[in-house]
Design an enzyme around this catalytic site. Structure first.
Site, PDB file in Angstrom:
ATOM      1  N   PHE A 311       0.833  -1.202   0.000  1.00  0.00           N
ATOM      2  CA  PHE A 311       0.000   0.000   0.000  1.00  0.00           C
ATOM      3  C   PHE A 311       0.867   1.251   0.000  1.00  0.00           C
ATOM      4  O   PHE A 311       1.836   1.349   0.767  1.00  0.00           O
ATOM      5  CB  PHE A 311      -0.889   0.050   1.246  1.00  0.00           C
ATOM      6  CG  PHE A 311      -1.942  -1.017   1.311  1.00  0.00           C
ATOM      7  CD1 PHE A 311      -3.180  -0.829   0.732  1.00  0.00           C
ATOM      8  CD2 PHE A 311      -1.685  -2.215   1.964  1.00  0.00           C
ATOM      9  CE1 PHE A 311      -4.156  -1.813   0.802  1.00  0.00           C
ATOM     10  CE2 PHE A 311      -2.647  -3.200   2.039  1.00  0.00           C
ATOM     11  CZ  PHE A 311      -3.898  -2.997   1.456  1.00  0.00           C
ATOM     12  N   ASP A 312       0.513   2.199  -0.860  1.00  0.00           N
ATOM     13  CA  ASP A 312       1.018   3.554  -0.710  1.00  0.00           C
ATOM     14  C   ASP A 312       0.295   4.167   0.490  1.00  0.00           C
ATOM     15  O   ASP A 312      -0.805   3.732   0.839  1.00  0.00           O
ATOM     16  CB  ASP A 312       0.733   4.352  -1.981  1.00  0.00           C
ATOM     17  CG  ASP A 312       1.041   5.829  -1.820  1.00  0.00           C
ATOM     18  OD1 ASP A 312       2.163   6.147  -1.414  1.00  0.00           O
ATOM     19  OD2 ASP A 312       0.137   6.648  -2.083  1.00  0.00           O
TER      20      ASP A 312
END
Length: 622
Positions: A311-312
């Site tokens: 995940f960013d």
């Protein structure tokens, strides 16, 4: 060129739809047994069968590539030779229907690279002999001195020589907040100068610049991603060998060629061709109702096999906008609420995202005992903050450098250590020449993120945090979400390198992000999922799946749906193969002729379609 390819692709799909409609009508007429000069099923053979035969022949001649089309072509030819025209037309129709479903699921438009190219600055302000000359950006050489004005995009990578500013680096790092820069700091091409003008020296130009490197990363990732081959084509060689062997042995043993043709007809991989695309299309329909746009036909098939999701942070796990999380007055004569009002008044005319966040936060706080006054004077100090005259008192709001350069003793670091450790940005405040307090701002975690991460882990998938933010912010968010694996300070190539290395060790990684800086990682990951609501259209173009409404709570459903889809495909295959082998035994004994064999065989195709349709409304029971 890309537009022409897209036009041809969709033109071919429309043509196939027309051919299938005409073939279906022809087969219906054939069943009516009308007194016509020729069997209408010939239309289905010509429109649907000849393209299959041509593709099979071309594949065999040019690459000796044995696909499902080879067996279908043999069955078609054999059926026509013995006069079973309807059986040949029916098989051709079913195979082309499966092919059309596959085309519809993989049809896509790729515009991400072109959009990245459009971000490349076209001009640069070259300083030569004390004059400012506007030149094409590609003419800038290493060592040239450039000037960048507020609002302009930085043309090349370089180092600031003079001036103070704030740079929006979202295109490269994904950070939600501008970064203050001064003499000696490095700047990257494609990032945007927000407030102050500055002079810089060009260090990396042309193909060596950061933006051009990211464009190459996206291109190479796109070229390197292998496409999953359909099950029918993967097993085609064995299907052809088994079918031909059974047909020849039956002919030799019984001397009846009609039995051999029947074997070829019932062995045609219609159900195999339909098993994957029908389930995928039904699952895509389900995912669409949950806010996902599936851009790649095999994306859900790939998603079912992922072991990790990276995940960013900014805009994906967080809301992507700064919010006030604390206001602290250090003056005995000024309350927290009054300090908040003074800060909001001072920032009232600011264009800086932090200043706007303070004003918005005060307006939403409901504080009424301190009305928001209009400043008598206002000035912005690039790279430091603002100065304003509010109710006759000079207010400073900005970083520690702003206070120290105005002879004001900064707030001790230990006073704000708690907020720095949480990754907050601190705005220091001074009034009447003395430090008055500070405001802490942070990018707020999405309320649904903790539950989403927990469900992902319960599914046996490992969450990983990859962010361009500072280590403190990354550590704080990872702690809030109980994510044990995280990396901070990631540039686009760092995210890409992490995913490549993970996948080399056998891990299948899904990447979820929202920014331009995530595009290379989205492209090279086993599956890329982009945030479509607040995310950039370049990230969406690079991804296989787009979450249109940014409701990340739906991600666990998508993961479970992909796995359910694969189970559906396997059940489809198992049923159709059992039915096929039973029909083969009946064909060998002479109990089935080609027409009845085709009908029995296609019962497997009907089961596949009906069984796949259940995915349209599937949802795991709570």
């Amino acid at each position: 060129m890309k537009s022409l390819e897209k036009l041809l692709e969709w033109g071919g799909i429309r043509r196939n739809i027309v051919f299938l409609a005409l073939s279906a009508a022809a087969l219906a007429l054939s069943l009516l047994d009308l007194p016509l000069p020729m069997d209408p099923a010939w239309a289905a053979i010509v429109l649907c069968g000849i393209p299959i035969i041509l593709e099979a022949v071309i594949g065999l001649v040019t690459e000796f590539d044995i696909k499902a089309d080879v067996l279908v072509s043999i069955a078609l030819a054999a059926s026509v030779i013995i006069g079973e025209i309807f059986a040949a037309g029916e098989v051709a129709f079913i195979m082309q229907l499966g092919g059309l479903l596959e085309e519809l699921t993989v049809a896509k438009a790729r515009a991400g690279i072109e959009k990245l190219v459009h971000l490349t600055p076209q001009t640069a302000r070259l300083l030569r002999d004390g004059e400012e000359i506007l030149v094409p950006a590609e003419q800038v050489q290493v060592g040239d001195r450039l000037r960048v004005l507020p609002g302009e995009t930085i043309p090349v990578d370089g180092k600031i020589l003079a001036g103070q500013t704030s740079i929006n680096q979202a295109v490269m790092t994904g950070e939600s907040l501008p970064v203050d820069k001064g003499a000696g700091d490095e700047v990257s091409s494609g990032t945007v100068n927000q407030f102050g003008s500055f002079d810089m020296e060009a260090v990396k130009v042309g193909e060596d610049s950061s933006l051009q490197r990211m464009i190459r990363l996206v291109q190479s990732a796109d070229a390197g991603k292998a496409k999953i081959v359909g099950l029918a084509d993967r097993w085609a060689t064995w299907i052809v060998v088994i079918a031909l062997s059974a047909a020849v042995l039956t002919w030799l043993a019984t001397g009846q060629i009609i039995r051999s043709v029947t074997i070829l007809v019932v062995f045609c991989p219609c159900a195999l061709v339909l098993a994957t695309p029908t389930a995928i299309m039904a699952a895509i329909g389900n995912s669409t109702r949950h806010g996902f746009l599936v851009r790649e036909g095999d994306a859900l098939e790939r998603l079912a096999g992922v072991s990790s999701i990276a995940f960013d942070k900014t805009g994906t796990l967080t809301c992507g906008t700064p919010r006030v999380c604390a206001v602290r007055s250090l003056s005995g004569t000024c309350s927290d609420e009054e300090l908040y009002a003074l800060a909001a008044a001072a920032e009232g005319r600011s264009e800086h995202p932090l200043g706007k966040a303070i004003v918005r936060g005060f307006q939403e706080s409901g504080i009424r005992e301190f009305p928001l006054p209009e400043p008598e004077e206002f000035s912005m100090i690039p790279g430091q903050g603002v100065r304003a005259l509010v109710n006759g008192s000079e207010i400073l709001a900005g970083n520690a450098k702003l206070l120290s350069e105005n002879g004001i003793t900064p707030v001790p670091e230990q006073t704000v250590r708690e907020y720095l450790d949480r990754g907050c940005t601190i705005i220091y405040l001074a009034a009447a020449g003395e430090a008055a307090g500070f405001i802490a701002l942070s990018d707020e975690l999405r309320p649904e993120a903790p539950a989403m991460i927990r469900q992902i882990e319960e599914s046996g998938v490992t969450p990983i945090l990859l962010t361009g933010d500072r280590e403190n912010a990354a550590r704080h968010i990872a702690g809030q979400l109980s994510i044990s694996q995280w990396r901070a300070g990631c540039l686009p190539e760092d995210k890409l390198r992490f995913i490549e290395q993970a996948q080399k060790t056998g891990r299948r990684v899904c990447m979820m992000g929202d920014g331009i800086n995530d595009a290379p990682a989205l492209k090279t990951a086993h599956v890329g999922i982009a945030m479509g609501g607040i995310g950039s259209d370049i990230a969406a173009s690079a991804a296989d799946i787009v979450l249109v409404d940014d409701e990340i709570r739906e991600l666990p459903h998508l993961l479970r749906l992909s796995r359910r889809m694969m189970k559906t495909i396997k059940w489809n295959l198992a049923f159709s193969m059992v039915l096929n082998f039973a029909a083969i035994l009946l064909a060998i004994t002479g109990l089935l002729d080609p027409v009845v064999g085709a009908l029995v065989h296609n019962a497997g195709s009907v089961f596949v379609i009906i069984h796949s349709a259940f995915l349209l409304k599937w949802k795991r029971a709570a």
